[in-house]
Design a protein around this motif. Structure first.
Motif, mmCIF file in Angstrom:
data_model
loop_
_atom_site.group_PDB
_atom_site.id
_atom_site.type_symbol
_atom_site.label_atom_id
_atom_site.label_comp_id
_atom_site.label_asym_id
_atom_site.label_seq_id
_atom_site.Cartn_x
_atom_site.Cartn_y
_atom_site.Cartn_z
ATOM 1 N N ALA A 110 -5.206 -5.331 5.577
ATOM 2 C CA ALA A 110 -6.346 -5.967 6.237
ATOM 3 C C ALA A 110 -6.468 -5.529 7.697
ATOM 4 O O ALA A 110 -7.567 -5.515 8.256
ATOM 5 C CB ALA A 110 -6.222 -7.490 6.158
ATOM 6 N N ARG A 111 -5.354 -5.125 8.296
ATOM 7 C CA ARG A 111 -5.370 -4.681 9.699
ATOM 8 C C ARG A 111 -5.527 -3.171 9.835
ATOM 9 O O ARG A 111 -5.362 -2.624 10.910
ATOM 10 C CB ARG A 111 -4.102 -5.146 10.396
ATOM 11 N N GLY A 112 -5.799 -2.500 8.730
ATOM 12 C CA GLY A 112 -6.108 -1.080 8.803
ATOM 13 C C GLY A 112 -4.988 -0.125 8.449
ATOM 14 O O GLY A 112 -5.181 1.082 8.481
ATOM 15 N N VAL A 113 -3.816 -0.640 8.115
ATOM 16 C CA VAL A 113 -2.720 0.238 7.701
ATOM 17 C C VAL A 113 -3.071 0.825 6.340
ATOM 18 O O VAL A 113 -3.528 0.111 5.448
ATOM 19 C CB VAL A 113 -1.377 -0.537 7.636
ATOM 20 N N ARG A 114 -2.886 2.119 6.176
ATOM 21 C CA ARG A 114 -3.223 2.769 4.906
ATOM 22 C C ARG A 114 -1.994 3.336 4.194
ATOM 23 O O ARG A 114 -1.974 3.450 2.980
ATOM 24 C CB ARG A 114 -4.233 3.902 5.140
#
Length: 107
Positions: free
Chosen positions: A60-64
């Motif tokens: 949700a915080r953008g970590v892929r």
């Protein structure tokens, strides 16, 4: 302990009972040198539960992409991948993570 206050038996903060989190933060400070405030401590139902929670928050915080050491349990990789994270395997030895000098980490 043979008794507990009534409010201790009801619904509490989803991150864990505040008194338990305070106690754990103090324990970690004294025994491991970890400077964590109670608001930084999360209590869960086990490692897989907390890994799933963490993976959801990270995504949700953008970590892929996240790194898992080689070898590691497929079931735990699947928990993280279930949140949509890409898993990068990293070799580990006695000195920690081993990245080839010619490459950069995949994240």
């Amino acid at each position: 302990m043979t008794s507990a206050a009534t409010e201790s038996l009801g619904y509490v903060d989803p991150l864990g009972h505040p008194e338990l989190r305070r106690t754990l933060a103090g324990y970690l400070r004294r025994t491991r040198g970890v400077l964590a405030e109670p608001v930084q401590v999360v209590v869960g139902a086990g490692f897989a539960h907390l890994l799933a929670w963490w993976a959801h928050v990270a995504r949700a915080r953008g970590v892929r992409t996240v790194a898992f050491e080689n070898p590691s349990l497929d079931a735990l990789r699947a928990v993280a991948a279930g949140s949509g994270l890409r898993i990068a395997g990293v070799d580990v030895d006695d000195e920690g993570m081993r990245w080839p000098r010619s490459t950069r980490p995949p994240w």
